[in-house]
Enzyme design. Structure first.
Site, PDB file in Angstrom:
ATOM      1  N   PHE A   7      92.439  17.101  38.335  1.00  0.00           N
ATOM      2  CA  PHE A   7      91.379  16.928  39.327  1.00  0.00           C
ATOM      3  C   PHE A   7      90.118  17.580  38.762  1.00  0.00           C
ATOM      4  CE2 PHE A   7      89.004  18.000  43.155  1.00  0.00           C
ATOM      5  CZ  PHE A   7      89.154  16.856  43.916  1.00  0.00           C
TER       6      PHE A   7
ATOM      7  N   GLU B 267      81.738  21.663  36.596  1.00  0.00           N
ATOM      8  CA  GLU B 267      81.004  21.473  35.329  1.00  0.00           C
ATOM      9  C   GLU B 267      80.344  22.795  34.949  1.00  0.00           C
ATOM     10  OE1 GLU B 267      78.250  18.256  35.842  1.00  0.00           O
ATOM     11  OE2 GLU B 267      79.856  16.817  36.311  1.00  0.00           O
TER      12      GLU B 267
ATOM     13  N   ALA C 273      77.745  23.383  37.383  1.00  0.00           N
ATOM     14  CA  ALA C 273      78.134  23.081  38.772  1.00  0.00           C
ATOM     15  C   ALA C 273      79.510  23.681  39.048  1.00  0.00           C
ATOM     16  CB  ALA C 273      78.150  21.568  39.012  1.00  0.00           C
TER      17      ALA C 273
ATOM     18  N   ILE D  34      89.439  22.510  33.712  1.00  0.00           N
ATOM     19  CA  ILE D  34      90.265  21.536  34.427  1.00  0.00           C
ATOM     20  C   ILE D  34      91.748  21.802  34.123  1.00  0.00           C
ATOM     21  CG2 ILE D  34      90.671  19.085  34.859  1.00  0.00           C
ATOM     22  CD1 ILE D  34      87.821  20.313  35.649  1.00  0.00           C
TER      23      ILE D  34
ATOM     24  N   GLY E  41      93.820  22.883  49.547  1.00  0.00           N
ATOM     25  CA  GLY E  41      94.002  23.649  48.311  1.00  0.00           C
ATOM     26  C   GLY E  41      93.775  25.131  48.549  1.00  0.00           C
TER      27      GLY E  41
ATOM     28  N   GLU F 196      88.978  26.976  43.851  1.00  0.00           N
ATOM     29  CA  GLU F 196      88.963  26.489  45.252  1.00  0.00           C
ATOM     30  C   GLU F 196      87.974  27.280  46.103  1.00  0.00           C
ATOM     31  OE1 GLU F 196      91.131  23.983  45.893  1.00  0.00           O
ATOM     32  OE2 GLU F 196      92.716  24.235  44.411  1.00  0.00           O
TER      33      GLU F 196
HETATM   34  C1  LIG Z   1      92.210  29.134  36.254  1.00  0.00           C
HETATM   35  C2  LIG Z   1      91.187  28.163  36.792  1.00  0.00           C
HETATM   36  C3  LIG Z   1      91.572  26.857  37.085  1.00  0.00           C
HETATM   37  C4  LIG Z   1      90.616  25.942  37.568  1.00  0.00           C
HETATM   38  N1  LIG Z   1      91.000  24.643  37.779  1.00  0.00           N
HETATM   39  C5  LIG Z   1      90.046  23.735  38.134  1.00  0.00           C
HETATM   40  C6  LIG Z   1      90.391  22.346  38.239  1.00  0.00           C
HETATM   41  O1  LIG Z   1      91.542  21.950  38.032  1.00  0.00           O
HETATM   42  N2  LIG Z   1      89.411  21.475  38.587  1.00  0.00           N
HETATM   43  C7  LIG Z   1      88.125  21.867  38.812  1.00  0.00           C
HETATM   44  O2  LIG Z   1      87.295  21.006  39.124  1.00  0.00           O
HETATM   45  N3  LIG Z   1      87.772  23.173  38.706  1.00  0.00           N
HETATM   46  C8  LIG Z   1      88.698  24.107  38.361  1.00  0.00           C
HETATM   47  N4  LIG Z   1      88.357  25.436  38.217  1.00  0.00           N
HETATM   48  C9  LIG Z   1      86.962  25.827  38.427  1.00  0.00           C
HETATM   49  C10 LIG Z   1      86.750  26.653  39.688  1.00  0.00           C
HETATM   50  O3  LIG Z   1      86.788  25.826  40.811  1.00  0.00           O
HETATM   51  C11 LIG Z   1      85.414  27.392  39.513  1.00  0.00           C
HETATM   52  O4  LIG Z   1      85.619  28.364  38.510  1.00  0.00           O
HETATM   53  C12 LIG Z   1      84.940  28.044  40.793  1.00  0.00           C
HETATM   54  O5  LIG Z   1      84.553  27.076  41.740  1.00  0.00           O
HETATM   55  C13 LIG Z   1      83.762  28.983  40.561  1.00  0.00           C
HETATM   56  O6  LIG Z   1      82.771  28.374  39.792  1.00  0.00           O
HETATM   57  P1  LIG Z   1      82.199  29.129  38.479  1.00  0.00           P
HETATM   58  O7  LIG Z   1      83.355  29.595  37.686  1.00  0.00           O
HETATM   59  O8  LIG Z   1      81.224  28.227  37.837  1.00  0.00           O
HETATM   60  O9  LIG Z   1      81.478  30.426  39.022  1.00  0.00           O
HETATM   61  P2  LIG Z   1      79.960  30.501  39.565  1.00  0.00           P
HETATM   62  O10 LIG Z   1      79.742  29.493  40.636  1.00  0.00           O
HETATM   63  O11 LIG Z   1      79.019  30.512  38.420  1.00  0.00           O
HETATM   64  O12 LIG Z   1      79.974  31.957  40.222  1.00  0.00           O
HETATM   65  C14 LIG Z   1      79.762  33.156  39.483  1.00  0.00           C
HETATM   66  C15 LIG Z   1      79.718  34.322  40.489  1.00  0.00           C
HETATM   67  O13 LIG Z   1      78.596  34.113  41.392  1.00  0.00           O
HETATM   68  C16 LIG Z   1      79.074  34.097  42.734  1.00  0.00           C
HETATM   69  N5  LIG Z   1      78.252  33.152  43.495  1.00  0.00           N
HETATM   70  C17 LIG Z   1      77.937  31.868  43.186  1.00  0.00           C
HETATM   71  N6  LIG Z   1      77.144  31.334  44.131  1.00  0.00           N
HETATM   72  C18 LIG Z   1      76.976  32.301  45.057  1.00  0.00           C
HETATM   73  C19 LIG Z   1      76.247  32.372  46.298  1.00  0.00           C
HETATM   74  N7  LIG Z   1      75.559  31.320  46.778  1.00  0.00           N
HETATM   75  N8  LIG Z   1      76.261  33.537  46.984  1.00  0.00           N
HETATM   76  C20 LIG Z   1      76.983  34.608  46.528  1.00  0.00           C
HETATM   77  N9  LIG Z   1      77.675  34.597  45.377  1.00  0.00           N
HETATM   78  C21 LIG Z   1      77.675  33.472  44.658  1.00  0.00           C
HETATM   79  C22 LIG Z   1      80.535  33.673  42.642  1.00  0.00           C
HETATM   80  O14 LIG Z   1      81.284  34.091  43.779  1.00  0.00           O
HETATM   81  C23 LIG Z   1      80.966  34.390  41.367  1.00  0.00           C
HETATM   82  O15 LIG Z   1      81.262  35.726  41.668  1.00  0.00           O
HETATM   83  C24 LIG Z   1      89.279  26.355  37.779  1.00  0.00           C
HETATM   84  C25 LIG Z   1      88.935  27.690  37.491  1.00  0.00           C
HETATM   85  C26 LIG Z   1      89.849  28.566  37.008  1.00  0.00           C
HETATM   86  C27 LIG Z   1      89.418  29.982  36.686  1.00  0.00           C
END
Ligand SMILES: Cc1cc2nc3c(=O)[nH]c(=O)nc-3n(C[C@H](O)[C@H](O)[C@H](O)COP(=O)(O)OP(=O)(O)OC[C@H]3O[C@@H](n4cnc5c(N)ncnc54)[C@H](O)[C@@H]3O)c2cc1C
Length: 383
Positions: free
Chosen positions: A122, A126, A129, A156, A241, A362
């Site tokens: 899934f 990005e 994003a 992913i 999820g 999630e």
């Molecule tokens: C092991 C693992 C498996 C994953 N599997 C999938 C998958 O199968 N498919 C998929 O699509 N994605 C997947 N992901 C991605 C996951 O959904 C993202 O890592 C997650 O949504 C956070 O995005 P980011 O890592 O870019 O962090 P960022 O969005 O860059 O956040 C960085 C920090 O800033 C904070 N932050 C961001 N915006 C705000 C705000 N507005 N206010 C306060 N704090 C904020 C966050 O809480 C975090 O502490 C996976 C991630 C991991 C680690």
């Protein structure tokens, strides 16, 4: 075993726990060390309702309650974080397919997924994003009866092994008009795209992948749901999820508790069992309290969903609290174990790493807090 469950739910919990303990737990250490996963075991696990449970009987599923699913995720989390993550992703793919696939797409993707013959990924996140998923930039330009995908995806889960995936991309028509974020079914043996494993700390028997699309051709017949309807499909799946992740965290906290009690009984210092020291008892009681309160919140969210309510508030709160609590429970369990807890031969070392995953995918803990804050105060702090 929880008194909060009815007899059928307790029977499922006992059956799946016994099965995981006998058949899966003995394999975990080797697979984690070698970063492999026993995919061949999944069809047997689906017999309990993993993945199939979220799909209606008319579509070939087991139509389980959310509570049953919560129990399955709790038990998977108690046994092995990589297993919980893997079945969570397959479950999410199954839910989205059941909600949006055409008859023809169901025959090609959902039926083999439920049979454990094909596996999916899934892909939403990005590089630019993450929490702000709606900012995704991958495009899918319509050309005749195909789309050409350009862009990339990050983190992913299990894309190295999966046969196909649901990829969220911004559909663009031949004139360049943005038609909105759309879900595409992208098959590894049909469409050409890059898949690169990114080594990572937790859930080591999963892969965490970067995907690259450079003019990747996807048949128009593989558009899943309405053009422009991809984000709402994704967000509907994310709610469930969140609960699945929360319940996996409950299981992980439970495993921390059981390991800590066993260690306290066997470890002697100063001529007595360390379980007799008040400061050690404090740590064990804190783990138990975190586990029980997490379980209550997770079960409550499941019951709310089973009552037919949206449950967004309850799922967010469960994800936030259970994820953070698992991190605290794992830290305490490691401390109870002293130096032994830092050794790779101890399961607590794995619990500690895997607990770090509970607060990020999630929707991070911070994002859950902002959802909850908006629900309570009526003001969004997101933007
Ligand atoms: C092991 C693992 C498996 C994953 N599997 C999938 C998958 O199968 N498919 C998929 O699509 N994605 C997947 N992901 C991605 C996951 O959904 C993202 O890592 C997650 O949504 C956070 O995005 P980011 O890592 O870019 O962090 P960022 O969005 O860059 O956040 C960085 C920090 O800033 C904070 N932050 C961001 N915006 C705000 C705000 N507005 N206010 C306060 N704090 C904020 C966050 O809480 C975090 O502490 C996976 C991630 C991991 C680690």
């Amino acid at each position: 075993m929880s008194q909060l469950l009815d007899p059928d739910e307790r029977a499922l919990q006992t059956a799946v726990r016994d099965y995981l303990t006998a058949k899966v737990a003995p394999l975990v250490a080797t697979h984690e060390r070698e970063r492999t996963f026993p995919w061949e075991l999944l069809p047997q696990l689906y017999e309990f309702g993993y993945v199939r449970g979220v799909v209606s009987a008319e579509l070939g599923g087991d139509a389980q309650s959310t509570m049953m699913q919560a129990i399955l995720m709790e038990e998977a989390g108690r046994c092995w974080g990589s297993l919980r993550t893997t079945v969570n992703v397959q479950t999410m793919v199954a839910r989205v397919l059941a909600a949006a696939a055409t008859d023809e797409q169901r025959a090609r993707f959902l039926d083999p997924l439920l049979a454990g013959e094909r596996f999916g990924f899934f892909a939403l996140t990005e590089a630019e994003a993450g929490s702000d998923a709606a900012a995704l930039r991958t495009t899918a330009r319509a050309t005749g009866d195909e789309y050409a995908l350009n862009g990339s995806k990050l983190y992913i889960t299990n894309a190295m092994r999966a046969d196909f995936g649901i990829v969220l991309a911004r559909a663009v028509d031949a004139d360049g008009t943005d038609l909105g974020v759309t879900a595409f079914l992208v098959e590894r043996d049909v469409s050409s795209f890059g898949v690169f494993d990114i080594p990572h700390m937790p859930v080591r028997s999963t892969t965490s992948c970067e995907l690259t699309f450079d003019g990747t051709r996807v048949p128009a017949a593989n558009v899943l749901g309405p053009v422009g309807g991809g984000l709402s499909l994704a967000m509907n799946a994310v709610n469930m999820g969140r609960l699945n992740m929360a319940m996996g965290a409950v299981g992980l906290s439970q495993a921390c508790l059981e390991a800590s009690i066993a260690f306290c009984r066997s470890r002697q210092q100063f001529g007595k069992s360390i379980g007799g020291f008040q400061l050690v008892q404090q740590m064990v009681v804190d783990i138990a309290t975190l586990t029980e309160t997490s379980r209550l919140l997770g079960y409550q969210a499941a019951r709310v969903l089973d009552a037919g309510e949206p449950g967004r508030y309850e799922c967010s709160m469960a994800k936030y609290y259970c994820g953070e609590s698992a991190g605290r429970a794992a830290t305490l369990a490691l401390q109870v174990h002293g130096g032994a807890g830092l050794m790779e031969e101890s399961p607590v070392e794995r619990y500690f790493r895997d607990a770090r995953e509970a607060t990020i995918p999630e929707g991070t803990s911070q994002i859950q807090v902002l959802h909850l804050g908006k629900a309570l105060l009526g003001v969004s702090a997101l933007r």
